[in-house]
Design a protein around this motif. Structure first.
Motif, short mmCIF file in Angstrom:
data_model
loop_
_atom_site.label_atom_id
_atom_site.label_comp_id
_atom_site.label_asym_id
_atom_site.label_seq_id
_atom_site.Cartn_x
_atom_site.Cartn_y
_atom_site.Cartn_z
N GLN A 80 10.53 -21.82 -40.62
CA GLN A 80 10.93 -22.91 -39.68
C GLN A 80 11.79 -24.01 -40.07
O GLN A 80 12.77 -24.56 -39.69
CB GLN A 80 9.50 -23.65 -39.03
N THR A 446 12.52 -30.94 -28.78
CA THR A 446 11.23 -30.63 -29.15
C THR A 446 10.13 -31.14 -28.80
O THR A 446 9.10 -30.99 -29.30
CB THR A 446 11.38 -30.08 -30.50
N GLU A 449 7.23 -30.05 -27.31
CA GLU A 449 6.60 -28.69 -27.56
C GLU A 449 5.88 -28.63 -28.94
O GLU A 449 5.46 -27.63 -29.31
CB GLU A 449 7.70 -27.67 -27.27
N ASP A 450 6.63 -29.39 -29.67
CA ASP A 450 6.55 -29.42 -31.29
C ASP A 450 5.77 -30.75 -31.72
O ASP A 450 6.55 -31.76 -31.71
CB ASP A 450 7.64 -29.22 -31.96
N SER A 452 5.16 -31.76 -34.67
CA SER A 452 5.97 -32.13 -35.97
C SER A 452 6.99 -33.01 -35.38
O SER A 452 7.38 -34.12 -36.07
CB SER A 452 6.54 -31.28 -36.86
#
Length: 531
Positions: A80, A446, A449-450, A452
């Motif tokens: 990733q 993102t 959705e993410d 991080s």
């Protein structure tokens, strides 16, 4: 009465002089035109080589950054992180972890391995002047690619697969585009990238120009059909012939003028600047909680005489590398301040942001020119925000910090653009002394959705507050993104959720509608209060 006919000697002298001027004009005109063509094609070869070197440098920088982070593995978290690097650099198509002998262990995008027809062994790879870097060709189903290898340790290495394609090599003038090809080769002659509108076997007799890199084992080649050159830049031939037949002195002057004529992509930008074809488009910045408009960012668009719009990525990089970006920036800023003057005059809190490349920021006379332009537009410096772009690294952080300090003393505001994905690091955020950071669209895309991405944005917001800086998020497209950004502490943003970049007339209409809506909402609230 007896007619006096010119003597044979006089007729012969006139005829000889006429023939000599015409012959001299022909050969001189053809020689000058061909020399001019050679210089322009050699310049285009330089452009192709420079773009290829930049792509290799991007690939090397990507591998260096991954290597600094520590061991790279094939686990999901490591892959990733590698994909993030690929996303940030458009020139990089894939990153692979390989053994020291060159055999592939894993890839950021495993599906790309299926497109490989051939993979080089380490003994076939070529070393750059930077001894850490090896270059080689990758054969793939849809063509060839250039690969950059950097050793990580005594067991493994990292490879960046670069996209050397038409985005880099579509540089030829319109008259030659269908009759030429641009190619990149390794020093061994192996092709690693090319752009040609037709198959190579269909080219007739060609003229070739080659330029080899001093830093890498690569060379750029431009090939043009000789027949196409007969009609390229030949406008000066017949005027030169006519003038040569009547006046030899004018012949030399006309040749000088013909030599001064330049064609090519850089000259296209020069012509666009001369014709004032580079125009400001405006994208509003807004309060994430209330939706009220706080200001706008000025973005460059190239609108040609026929009304067609050239996208920024087709001219901004070349304008930056050729030094035209400074003139373009001043033209766009002057136009923007003239168009926005009534709004800036009526709303002292409305702010206008303009992009400044690092080299321009630290150039001689930048502050003086900026103050003159802003003062001439009768605009307060406190309404101007200079966004220092991160496409290229600051050449001298200490000098840049001194310039920013002086700008802030004069009342200007300074923002760091593309924070998180450009060249800016935590030390640069602290050292530059800017007022604002702009969070890149990559993280905004993102954030819902993410987890991080939200963590990183929250960290940047806290850091900005500690450094007494404000935060703006770019590329907002949905209400969910706004809610997530507000939860992270971001207060301002811009993006298509509110409006795309607009030409002035449409931006002015947009602002008028927003103000009408705001007045109507105020009236409703006042009526409710009175009732």
């Amino acid at each position: 009465m007896k007619l006096r006919l010119p003597g044979v000697v006089q007729i012969t002298m006139v005829t000889a002089s006429l023939v000599a001027f015409v012959a001299g004009g022909h050969f001189a005109a053809r020689a000058v035109i061909q020399g001019q063509q050679s210089r322009q094609l050699d310049e285009l070869t330089d452009v192709a080589l420079h773009r290829s070197e930049v792509a290799i440098d991007f690939g090397t920088a990507t591998l260096d950054e991954l290597a600094k982070r520590g061991p790279v593995g094939c686990d999901p978290a490591s892959l990733q992180a590698v994909r993030l690097q690929v996303y940030q650099r458009a020139a990089v198509k894939d990153i692979r972890l390989v053994n020291r002998d060159g055999s592939v262990i894993c890839s950021a995008y495993s599906e790309t391995l299926e497109f490989d027809n051939g993979w080089a062994e380490r003994s076939d790879m070529l070393r750059s002047r930077d001894r850490r870097i090896l270059l080689f060709r990758v054969d793939q189903i849809n063509g060839t690619a250039l690969a950059v290898l950097r050793d990580v340790d005594d067991k493994s290495s990292l490879v960046a697969i670069l996209g050397i394609n038409s985005n880099l090599f579509d540089i030829m003038p319109a008259e030659l585009r269908a009759h030429s090809e641009v190619r990149l080769e390794l020093s061994t002659g192996a092709e690693v990238g090319a752009f040609s509108p037709k198959p190579r076997g269909e080219f007739s007799e060609v003229v070739s120009f080659t330029n080899a890199s001093e830093r890498h084992p690569i060379q750029a080649i431009v090939r043009v059909e000789r027949s196409a050159l007969q009609h390229w830049n030949g406008d000066s031939y017949w005027p030169t012939m006519l003038i040569a037949a009547g006046l030899g002195l004018a012949f030399g002057l006309l040749l000088t003028r013909a030599t001064a004529k330049i064609e090519g992509p850089i000259a296209d930008i020069d012509e666009g600047l001369a014709r004032q074809e580079f125009k400001p488009f405006y994208q509003p910045t807004f309060d994430l909680r209330t939706g009220s408009i706080r200001g706008c960012e000025v973005l460059a668009r190239w609108i040609r005489a026929d009304g067609s719009i050239v996208p920024p990525m087709s001219f901004i990089p070349l304008a930056e590398t050729s030094g035209r970006i400074e003139t373009m920036t001043w033209q766009i800023l002057e136009t923007a301040l003239k168009e926005l003057h009534p709004r800036l005059r009526d709303d002292k809190y409305f702010k206008v942001s303009v992009n400044i490349v690092p080299r321009h920021l630290v150039s001689d006379g930048f502050i003086q020119t900026l103050r003159r332009v802003v003062a001439g537009a009768k605009v307060s410096p406190r309404q101007i925000v200079l966004e220092v772009t991160e496409r290229t690294e600051l050449p001298d952080l200490n000098k840049a910090a001194a310039v920013v300090k002086q700008l802030r003393e004069f009342g200007f505001r300074v923002a760091m653009d593309d924070v998180g994905v450009g060249h800016s690091g935590l030390s640069q955020m602290k050292g530059l002394g800017a007022n604002t950071i702009k969070i890149d669209k990559f993280f905004v895309d993102t954030i819902t959705e993410d987890g991080s991405a939200a963590t990183i944005i929250g960290m940047l917001v806290r850091l900005a507050r500690d450094l007494h800086m404000t935060v703006i998020a770019e590329g907002i497209e949905t209400r969910a993104q706004i809610d997530a950004l507000v939860a992270c502490g971001v207060e301002e943003g811009q993006g298509y959720f509110v409006s795309p970049p607009l030409p002035f007339a449409r931006f002015d209409e947009f602002m008028a509608k927003r103000q009408s809506m705001a007045f109507a909402e105020d009236a409703v609230r006042e009526a409710a209060r009175v009732a």
